[in-house]
Design a protein around this motif. Structure first.
Motif, PDB file in Angstrom:
ATOM      1  N   ALA A 149     101.701  -2.683  40.757  1.00 30.36           N
ATOM      2  CA  ALA A 149     100.590  -1.846  40.288  1.00 30.36           C
ATOM      3  C   ALA A 149     100.714  -0.426  40.834  1.00 30.36           C
ATOM      4  O   ALA A 149     100.519   0.566  40.107  1.00 30.36           O
ATOM      5  N   ALA A 150     101.036  -0.316  42.122  1.00 29.78           N
ATOM      6  CA  ALA A 150     101.174   1.007  42.738  1.00 29.78           C
ATOM      7  C   ALA A 150     102.281   1.811  42.061  1.00 29.78           C
ATOM      8  O   ALA A 150     102.151   3.023  41.846  1.00 29.78           O
ATOM      9  N   GLU A 151     103.357   1.143  41.717  1.00 24.78           N
ATOM     10  CA  GLU A 151     104.472   1.808  41.040  1.00 24.78           C
ATOM     11  C   GLU A 151     104.054   2.285  39.651  1.00 24.78           C
ATOM     12  O   GLU A 151     104.381   3.400  39.230  1.00 24.78           O
ATOM     13  N   GLN A 152     103.291   1.455  38.949  1.00 21.48           N
ATOM     14  CA  GLN A 152     102.854   1.834  37.601  1.00 21.48           C
ATOM     15  C   GLN A 152     101.865   2.987  37.658  1.00 21.48           C
ATOM     16  O   GLN A 152     101.895   3.893  36.820  1.00 21.48           O
ATOM     17  N   PRO A 156     100.136   5.255  46.401  1.00 22.99           N
ATOM     18  CA  PRO A 156     100.562   4.441  47.545  1.00 22.99           C
ATOM     19  C   PRO A 156      99.982   3.024  47.446  1.00 22.99           C
ATOM     20  O   PRO A 156      98.826   2.842  47.046  1.00 22.99           O
ATOM     21  N   ALA A 157     100.786   2.037  47.805  1.00 21.97           N
ATOM     22  CA  ALA A 157     100.341   0.649  47.727  1.00 21.97           C
ATOM     23  C   ALA A 157      99.123   0.393  48.602  1.00 21.97           C
ATOM     24  O   ALA A 157      98.270  -0.439  48.270  1.00 21.97           O
ATOM     25  N   LYS A 158      99.018   1.142  49.712  1.00 18.82           N
ATOM     26  CA  LYS A 158      97.901   0.914  50.629  1.00 18.82           C
ATOM     27  C   LYS A 158      96.555   1.288  50.005  1.00 18.82           C
ATOM     28  O   LYS A 158      95.502   0.897  50.514  1.00 18.82           O
ATOM     29  N   GLU A 159      96.582   2.029  48.907  1.00 12.79           N
ATOM     30  CA  GLU A 159      95.326   2.388  48.234  1.00 12.79           C
ATOM     31  C   GLU A 159      94.876   1.312  47.249  1.00 12.79           C
ATOM     32  O   GLU A 159      93.774   1.393  46.693  1.00 12.79           O
ATOM     33  N   CYS A 160      95.731   0.308  47.024  1.00 16.63           N
ATOM     34  CA  CYS A 160      95.412  -0.757  46.060  1.00 16.63           C
ATOM     35  C   CYS A 160      94.924  -2.003  46.788  1.00 16.63           C
ATOM     36  O   CYS A 160      95.319  -2.282  47.931  1.00 16.63           O
ATOM     37  N   LYS A 166      93.259  -9.817  40.232  1.00 20.76           N
ATOM     38  CA  LYS A 166      93.480  -8.465  39.701  1.00 20.76           C
ATOM     39  C   LYS A 166      93.854  -7.542  40.852  1.00 20.76           C
ATOM     40  O   LYS A 166      93.541  -7.803  42.013  1.00 20.76           O
ATOM     41  N   VAL A 167      94.519  -6.430  40.501  1.00 22.86           N
ATOM     42  CA  VAL A 167      94.772  -5.363  41.469  1.00 22.86           C
ATOM     43  C   VAL A 167      93.913  -4.171  41.067  1.00 22.86           C
ATOM     44  O   VAL A 167      93.924  -3.750  39.896  1.00 22.86           O
ATOM     45  N   GLN A 168      93.177  -3.646  42.022  1.00 24.66           N
ATOM     46  CA  GLN A 168      92.233  -2.561  41.751  1.00 24.66           C
ATOM     47  C   GLN A 168      92.624  -1.299  42.514  1.00 24.66           C
ATOM     48  O   GLN A 168      93.187  -1.358  43.605  1.00 24.66           O
ATOM     49  N   HIS A 169      92.304  -0.173  41.892  1.00 24.95           N
ATOM     50  CA  HIS A 169      92.457   1.133  42.552  1.00 24.95           C
ATOM     51  C   HIS A 169      91.198   1.934  42.249  1.00 24.95           C
ATOM     52  O   HIS A 169      90.711   1.929  41.104  1.00 24.95           O
ATOM     53  N   PRO A 170      90.636   2.615  43.245  1.00 22.47           N
ATOM     54  CA  PRO A 170      89.341   3.291  43.032  1.00 22.47           C
ATOM     55  C   PRO A 170      89.345   4.323  41.909  1.00 22.47           C
ATOM     56  O   PRO A 170      88.305   4.583  41.298  1.00 22.47           O
ATOM     57  N   LYS A 171      90.515   4.893  41.579  1.00 19.25           N
ATOM     58  CA  LYS A 171      90.570   5.906  40.528  1.00 19.25           C
ATOM     59  C   LYS A 171      91.348   5.445  39.297  1.00 19.25           C
ATOM     60  O   LYS A 171      91.026   5.834  38.168  1.00 19.25           O
ATOM     61  N   GLY A 178      98.373 -11.100  35.284  1.00 16.44           N
ATOM     62  CA  GLY A 178      99.206 -11.370  34.119  1.00 16.44           C
ATOM     63  C   GLY A 178      99.873 -10.120  33.597  1.00 16.44           C
ATOM     64  O   GLY A 178     101.057 -10.139  33.213  1.00 16.44           O
ATOM     65  N   GLU A 179      99.144  -9.004  33.596  1.00 17.24           N
ATOM     66  CA  GLU A 179      99.709  -7.738  33.127  1.00 17.24           C
ATOM     67  C   GLU A 179     100.800  -7.229  34.073  1.00 17.24           C
ATOM     68  O   GLU A 179     101.717  -6.518  33.654  1.00 17.24           O
ATOM     69  N   LEU A 180     100.703  -7.599  35.335  1.00 17.23           N
ATOM     70  CA  LEU A 180     101.638  -7.104  36.343  1.00 17.23           C
ATOM     71  C   LEU A 180     102.801  -8.052  36.614  1.00 17.23           C
ATOM     72  O   LEU A 180     103.752  -7.695  37.312  1.00 17.23           O
TER      73      LEU A 180
END
Length: 724
Positions: A149-152, A156-160, A166-171, A178-180
């Motif tokens: 997810a961080a790569e997509q 930075p991975a630490k923000e995820c 699911k993988v979430q990011h605040p922004k 499944g998507e990842l």
């Protein structure tokens, strides 16, 4: 219901960290560091060194449809192990519990147990051995999904953060697993995984709905007996009593039975093949098979018992000796001596033995409830003349086992493979209840003799112990070591490693041979050693005029887990208070498979009938992964143990087992089931075994209560015979 399961190939599963059909496959590595004899003695696999990797043996696949497949290398035989193992993985994976699907692993070295070089489930080891393994699998998958997810998102991975599948990011938003999955499969598997602390657990420690509940309710769960293959023949086999040979049978009468297709001799066995199980059974019945029964004295009950009793007075192989036993006994102010007898017992699992084999001359498929699938496949390969890789094994659900399906000779597989080879057709061998009761494998008949002394202060001054009983490990992969040493660790477990402070102690063992086949039975040697230790300790406490709970506490000062169990028992049972009129409380505590279980049983007597009013169990098993499942395991062991100690006994006459079904091998009925309370000592330690430890202390606790009621020490089981 027709089914023909195609096995996943080895190639499919051995692609660590690569995409398979749009999914992520994670392999975890574990050491083979646990010594085989250590396992035989019931040593805890939680002491494994998880830092030295060897073979990968557990896998998870996350697919693009959001499904999560956990490939399990243990047998689900009713104990709920699939659910507990799924919880371990899901805790670190941070997934939605409803996404998980459990599947049985194919046979391959990558799925071997962590403590020996074969794939198996036994020794109450499933959760214990998977505790760090599957949590790490989940954590690895989680970190690879986060990295994808961080790569997509180019963050930075630490923000995820991973949560609820699911993988979430605040922004950047949210991406499902499944998507990842495909992108995660291209990530480098992480190292240096840090697992959650116990305080952060959200799934471990919760009573989750069983992963197999729906399929078992709606009938879609496939057990061995459900397997149906096109053009399959059904076989019922007439097996000789122990020591007997085939005399003859009426083949013409058998062939006249509608549906009978063939009759095949396998040594002294006769297989009746038909288009359905009923016809095969009726053909065997019509054949009126006759046997030349054995005249060997040791295969008839009276002579057998006499031989064992005489052996108790003879020296055996020295197992352990500490201090000065003879001197301690000579100086004792009181000396007590007792002999104990335990009968052969059947496993009596609700789904009798069965196996289906399809063989075309080039490859083969096997379906059964395999507890040791590696061994079962190896034996089939030898019979069929195939390389093991040419045989696929499907491990179905099993309706109980208690050790019976972990057969050291793979007897139920041998017969099906032998017939399939000769017929070149799919063959299903089905054992009836009578077949399994009279021609199966048993908890061995065993006898003990103990002599102990008390000094003037009421402390044990010497303990001399002898055991006579067949080895269950002989004939297994441990057989050579048993033959060389004369010691079967499972015959003496619970005595040789007793936590009681016995400074002057001696233990001897004799392993008589017999044609009667023996096998590990739920809690193995602890089934009889716990009874002897806990009833004799109780007897010594009474002779010393001490409270039996306090007497044990004084002997267990260096065993904090035992003390914690005794404290919890005292609290929950109101120990020390006077019970209802005509009632008595009996206590026992025992450690097996690194778990300590104590039980207080409230008992009354109505003539010679035992009335059990309540059973309270206190258990120290480390972290409890699934509280409801853990409670069910202890309750299950109590039900099984009650059947054995109240009624269970198999007897021999000229090599023939006299009992045949539940009418003369009685098991506990629902109306006789007493209320049970199960309490767990709070702990953040790694989990220890739980499938078997609830059984050993039950019978001695009942016996100790009966002594308080009638002053009689019960030295033999079952109680129905002792009180007769």
């Amino acid at each position: 219901m027709e089914m023909f399961i195609s096995q996943p190939s080895r190639r499919d599963f051995l692609k660590t960290g690569t995409a398979l059909g749009g999914g992520l496959v994670i392999a975890w590595t574990l050491p083979m560091g646990m010594g085989k004899m250590a396992f035989a003695a019931g040593s805890p696999s939680s002491n494994l060194d998880f830092t030295s990797a060897a073979l990968p043996n557990a896998f998870i696949k996350i697919s693009s449809d959001n499904s999560i497949r956990l490939i399990i290398n243990k047998l689900e035989m009713g104990q709920g192990v699939n659910t507990s193992l799924a919880q371990l993985m899901a805790e670190e994976l941070e997934c939605n519990w409803q996404q998980i699907r459990c599947e049985s692993a194919p046979v391959d070295p990558v799925y071997n147990a962590t403590f020996m070089p074969l794939q198996m489930a036994g020794g109450s080891s499933s959760v214990t051995s998977s505790w760090q393994q599957l949590r790490t699998v989940g954590a690895m998958a989680r970190e690879m999904l986060i990295a994808a997810a961080a790569e997509q998102w180019q963050v930075p991975a630490k923000e995820c953060k991973a949560i609820d599948g699911k993988v979430q990011h605040p922004k950047k938003g949210v991406l499902s697993y499944g998507e990842l999955a495909e992108a995660a499969g291209r990530q480098t598997p992480p190292t240096g995984i840090v697992l959650k602390a116990a305080k952060d657990f959200k799934i471990i420690g919760q009573s989750m709905q069983r992963t197999d509940a729906a399929s078992k309710v709606n009938g879609t769960a496939i057990f061995g007996l459900d397997v149906k293959v096109p053009n399959m023949l059904y076989a019922t086999i007439a097996r000789p009593p122990f020591g007997a040979t085939l005399k003859g049978f009426n083949e013409a009468a058998a062939r006249q039975v509608a549906g009978c297709k063939d009759i095949i001799k396998i040594g002294d066995k006769v297989a009746f093949l038909a288009s359905n199980t009923w016809s095969s059974q009726k053909a065997r019945e019509a054949a009126q098979v006759e046997w030349n029964l054995s005249e060997a004295p040791h295969l008839t009950q009276t002579s057998l018992l006499k031989t064992y009793r005489d052996s108790l007075d003879k020296p055996g192989t020295a197992v352990k000796s500490t201090g000065k036993v003879a001197e301690g006994l000579k100086k004792a102010s009181k000396t007590l001596e007792a002999s104990y007898e335990f009968p052969y017992l059947a496993h009596a699992c609700m789904e009798p033995m069965n196996c289906t084999v399809a063989y075309d001359g080039q490859t083969a498929q096997i379906w059964a409830g395999h507890q040791m699938p590696t061994t079962d496949r190896q034996v089939a390969a030898q019979i069929l003349g195939l390389a093991a890789e040419k045989i696929s094994v499907t491990t179905t659900f099993a309706g109980g086992s208690f050790g019976r399906r972990a057969n050291k000779n793979s007897d139920f597989v041998v017969e099906a493979a032998t017939l399939a080879k000769q017929l070149k057709k799919p063959v299903k061998v089905v054992w009836s209840r009578e077949d399994d009761m009279q021609g199966g494998y048993y908890r061995p008949l065993t006898m003990h003799k103990v002599k102990a002394g008390l000094n003037k202060s009421g402390k044990i001054s010497g303990w001399d112990h002898s055991i006579v009983g067949q080895s269950v490990m002989a004939g297994s992969f441990f057989g050579a070591e048993i033959e060389k040493s004369g010691i079967d660790p499972t015959s003496v477990e619970g005595v040789s490693d007793s936590p009681y402070g016995l400074d002057d102690f001696r233990l001897q063992l004799q392993l008589p041979r017999s044609e009667v086949t023996t096998l590990w039975w739920r809690s193995v040697g602890h089934t009889h050693t716990a009874y002897v230790m806990e009833t004799f300790i109780d007897e010594l406490a009474a002779a010393a005029n001490k409270d039996s709970l306090q007497f044990r506490k004084d002997l267990l000062k260096k065993s904090p887990r035992h003390l914690a169990v005794l404290e919890l028992l005292a609290q929950k049972s109101a120990w020390g208070q006077k019970p209802a009129a005509g009632h008595a409380l009996g206590l026992a505590i025992h450690q097996s498979f690194n778990t300590v279980v104590g039980q207080v049983v409230e008992v009354s007597l109505q003539g010679k009938d035992i009335q059990i009013h309540k059973i309270i169990s206190a258990v120290h098993c480390g972290t409890v992964v699934n509280p409801h499942g853990a409670q069910s395991q202890v309750e299950s062991a109590i039900v099984y143990g009650l059947s054995a100690c109240l009624y269970g006994e198999l007897t021999l006459d000229k090599g023939r087992i006299q009992q045949s079904n539940f009418h003369d091998y009685q098991v506990l009925r629902m109306a006789a089931m007493p209320p049970v309370e199960v309490h767990f000592v709070p702990s953040n330690d790694p989990p220890t075994g739980l499938g078997e430890p609830g059984l050993p202390p039950l019978a001695p606790a009942i016996a100790n209560a009966i002594f308080k009621l009638n002053g009689k020490r019960l030295r033999s089981l079952p109680f129905s015979k002792s009180l007769a």
